[in-house]
Structure formats: structure tokens, C-alpha cells
Enzyme design. Structure first.
Site, short mmCIF file in Angstrom:
data_model
loop_
_atom_site.label_atom_id
_atom_site.label_comp_id
_atom_site.label_asym_id
_atom_site.label_seq_id
_atom_site.Cartn_x
_atom_site.Cartn_y
_atom_site.Cartn_z
N GLU A 139 5.38 -4.65 -2.62
CA GLU A 139 5.94 -4.30 -1.30
C GLU A 139 7.45 -4.34 -1.38
O GLU A 139 8.01 -4.65 -2.43
CB GLU A 139 5.41 -5.25 -0.23
CG GLU A 139 5.76 -6.71 -0.48
CD GLU A 139 5.17 -7.68 0.55
OE1 GLU A 139 4.87 -7.28 1.67
OE2 GLU A 139 5.04 -8.87 0.19
N TYR B 236 7.09 -17.87 10.15
CA TYR B 236 7.87 -17.15 11.16
C TYR B 236 7.19 -15.86 11.54
O TYR B 236 6.23 -15.43 10.89
CB TYR B 236 9.29 -16.89 10.66
CG TYR B 236 9.42 -15.77 9.64
CD1 TYR B 236 9.01 -15.93 8.32
CD2 TYR B 236 9.96 -14.53 10.00
CE1 TYR B 236 9.14 -14.90 7.40
CE2 TYR B 236 10.10 -13.50 9.07
CZ TYR B 236 9.69 -13.69 7.77
OH TYR B 236 9.80 -12.67 6.86
N LYS C 249 3.18 -15.63 6.05
CA LYS C 249 4.55 -15.27 6.48
C LYS C 249 5.40 -16.54 6.54
O LYS C 249 5.73 -17.07 7.60
CB LYS C 249 4.53 -14.53 7.83
CG LYS C 249 5.80 -13.71 8.04
CD LYS C 249 5.62 -12.66 9.08
CE LYS C 249 6.90 -11.95 9.48
NZ LYS C 249 7.58 -11.22 8.42
N LEU D 196 2.32 -9.12 2.20
CA LEU D 196 2.15 -9.50 3.59
C LEU D 196 1.36 -8.40 4.30
O LEU D 196 1.61 -7.21 4.08
CB LEU D 196 3.53 -9.64 4.25
CG LEU D 196 3.45 -10.13 5.71
CD1 LEU D 196 3.11 -11.62 5.74
CD2 LEU D 196 4.76 -9.88 6.43
N1 PDD Z 1 9.70 -8.53 7.59
N2 PDD Z 1 6.49 -7.43 3.81
C1 PDD Z 1 7.43 -8.40 3.91
C2 PDD Z 1 7.74 -9.21 2.71
C3 PDD Z 1 8.08 -8.62 5.13
O1 PDD Z 1 9.00 -9.58 5.24
C4 PDD Z 1 7.77 -7.79 6.25
C5 PDD Z 1 8.43 -7.99 7.60
C6 PDD Z 1 6.80 -6.79 6.10
C7 PDD Z 1 6.39 -5.90 7.24
O2 PDD Z 1 5.68 -6.62 8.22
P1 PDD Z 1 5.71 -6.19 9.75
O3 PDD Z 1 5.29 -4.76 9.81
O4 PDD Z 1 4.74 -7.10 10.40
O5 PDD Z 1 7.13 -6.38 10.26
C8 PDD Z 1 6.18 -6.65 4.87
C9 PDD Z 1 10.33 -8.92 8.83
C10 PDD Z 1 10.61 -7.77 9.74
C11 PDD Z 1 11.55 -9.77 8.50
O6 PDD Z 1 11.40 -10.63 7.64
O7 PDD Z 1 12.59 -9.60 9.12
#
Ligand code: PDD
Length: 287
Positions: free
Chosen positions: A180, A33, A147, A205
Site C-alpha cells: 500500500e 487512531y 490502525k 490497512l
Molecule cells: N491514512 N493505508 C495506510 C497505511 C493509511 O495510513 C491510510 C489512511 C490508508 C487509507 O485508509 P482510509 O481510506 O480509511 O483513510 C491506507 C490516514 C488518512 C492518515 O494516516 O492520515
């Protein structure tokens, strides 16, 4: 106006958009996703999100459901049909529909769905109020760089945070180092004043907001280092914050029971938050 969802070639009112019960996303969480912010009706950081999606698909050997050009068009179309100005697109690609068997089906067509969600416009002062995080062991699998929609470890972690009245849970590995957040990347400003976020590996991620903030820090001449930091080190940090597409750059004012510095957003975090806001105004993909 009700929300419109895209599902495998059709635009439908969201409450009528459904998937097959043998979709492998539903049976095995066999899919990937993306969450992409929409600001002023346009996508933020479209290109790096597509690069990451391409990589996630490649790692799992899932085919693109449509051509990349069609995909870009569909994202714009779902924004248009929903009249979305501020918010995000959620999109999911799974390996498609097949009788349940763990191994990949021989010839399934991957599934694609997209939805949108509205949010309040970016407000730096509001975000700067800061949030609390708790720390928990990282119980997830070993490919957090993908992801994937398999998010049970993240779901359980976020629930623990919610039950503790915190915004996020920072997960730590077997060395006691922070990996994270359950849906965000983790940052500190160390007691020596260096900006720190964990280096990329299969443990985390590669957040798009993380990449953008590193780029903006570099442009501002702010020194940073990509390395692991321990829960212990967070206790003496001058600042702490998290980044994600939906949380932007969010100060952390308390980690477990310990207040971070004076319990207010730190100056480096505030500068990066403000810069991120102006970046979103500038870096807008073509409508
Ligand atoms: N989540 N780490 C994890 C485990 C995440 O699920 C996310 C993002 C990030 C940050 O990634 P980015 O800057 O590309 O949004 C780091 C999204 C927003 C979600 O699952 O809703």
C-alpha cells in the site's frame, strides 16, 4: 477563531491541550487512531470508521475510553465547537498513563484526544490532475491491519517521497508486490483492463475509502479483483490511483520514472472519483 481540541474530558484551545509525559502513546506509540472526513459539517462513513476503531482497540486490548455513544457525541461536538464544514477529525486513543514498563499496566485509564482540521472543499477537477509516486521496500511490522499510531516506517517512506518530489511512496513486499502507500491504499487498472487492489490481510490497512470505492464500483457494474500486483505489473498498467480519507480517489500519472499510460487521469479512475464526490453528498451521518 483558534482551534478547539478535546482531551480526556475537556475542550481546550489546541495550543493548551497537552498530554502527560508518561502517556503510553508518547512512550511506546501504544495506541490507535482514526482520520474521518467531514463534509457539509457531517461525518463521512462514520459507521465503518467506528467498526475499524473497535477492531484496532480489540486487537491491542485497549479499552474504550468512553462509551461508544459518548464517543459519537464527542465527534459531533468537536465538529460543532470548531464550526467545521469541510475537513477532517483526527482522533487518538492510547493505553493511558502509567510508569514506563513495556507490559500493559494493571489499571490504566485509556486516553482520548480529538482535533479537527479544515480543508478545501472536494474538487474533482483539481484532484484529477494526478500525482507521482515512488516505490520503496516495505520495512514495517507485520500488523499493518491495525490502525496503530506506531507509524515510523510510514513516516520514513513519506519523507523519501517528499524528498523525491513525489506525493506518495508505494511500498513493496519481499515478492516485489505492492502492499500500500504510506498513508493510502494502492490500485491499478491492469493492461487487461481489470480494476485491481490488494486483498485484505495483515499486510495492509483496510482503508475505508477502499471499501467504499469497491462498493461504488460494484454498483456501477465495474468488475474488480482483490489480489496482489507487482511493481513490474504497474509498469504496464492502464491506470493507477490511490485512495484515502484525505486524498479521496487520486490518479497517479507517474510511478518512479515511468509515466502511467498517457500521463493523465484514466477514465475508470475519473468515474470513481466523480462517483465518490456524489457519494459524500449522499452518505452523510446524522448531525
Ligand atoms: N491514512 N493505508 C495506510 C497505511 C493509511 O495510513 C491510510 C489512511 C490508508 C487509507 O485508509 P482510509 O481510506 O480509511 O483513510 C491506507 C490516514 C488518512 C492518515 O494516516 O492520515
Amino acid at each position: 477563531m483558534g482551534r478547539i481540541a478535546y482531551i480526556n474530558g475537556r475542550y481546550l484551545p489546541q495550543n493548551q491541550a497537552t498530554v502527560h509525559i508518561e502517556d503510553r502513546g508518547y512512550n511506546f506509540a501504544d495506541g490507535v487512531y482514526e482520520v474521518i472526513a467531514v463534509h457539509n459539517g457531517a461525518l463521512v462513513d462514520e459507521e465503518p470508521h467506528i467498526v475499524r476503531l473497535r477492531r484496532s482497540l480489540n486487537e491491542l486490548k485497549i479499552d474504550w475510553p468512553v462509551t461508544e455513544n459518548a464517543f459519537r457525541f464527542l465527534m459531533r461536538e468537536i465538529i460543532r465547537r470548531n464550526g467545521l464544514r469541510e475537513g477532517m477529525i483526527y482522533l487518538q486513543i492510547t493505553r493511558g498513563v502509567a510508569p514506563r514498563d513495556h507490559a500493559f499496566p494493571k489499571d490504566s485509564q485509556s486516553s482520548l484526544m480529538m482535533t479537527t482540521r479544515r480543508s478545501k472543499p472536494f474538487n474533482a477537477d483539481e484532484i484529477a490532475k494526478g500525482v507521482r509516486v515512488i516505490t520503496i521496500p516495505d520495512i514495517r511490522w507485520k500488523r499493518n491491519d491495525i490502525k496503530s499510531i506506531s507509524l515510523l516506517g510510514n513516516v520514513l517512506g513519506k519523507q523519501q517521497a517528499r524528498e523525491a518530489g513525489a506525493y506518495e511512496a508505494w511500498m513493496f513486499d519481499e515478492n516485489g508486490d505492492v502492499t500500500e502507500g504510506t498513508s493510502s491504499n494502492a490500485w491499478i487498472v491492469s493492461k487487461e483492463g481489470e480494476l485491481v487492489t490488494r486483498q485484505l490481510s495483515n499486510a495492509i490497512l483496510s482503508g475505508i475509502t477502499r471499501l467504499t470505492v469497491l462498493k461504488l464500483a460494484e454498483e456501477k457494474g465495474i468488475k474488480f479483483v482483490e489480489r496482489a500486483f507487482s511493481i513490474e505489473e504497474t509498469q504496464s498498467a492502464k491506470e493507477a490511483f490511490l485512495t484515502s480519507t484525505t486524498s479521496f480517489v487520486k490518479p497517479i500519472v507517474q510511478i518512479d520514472d515511468k509515466q502511467v499510460a498517457d500521463g493523465k487521469a484514466g477514465p475508470l479512475c475519473r468515474a470513481l472519483l466523480d462517483r465518490y464526490g456524489s457519494y459524500m453528498d449522499e452518505d452523510i451521518s446524522s448531525p
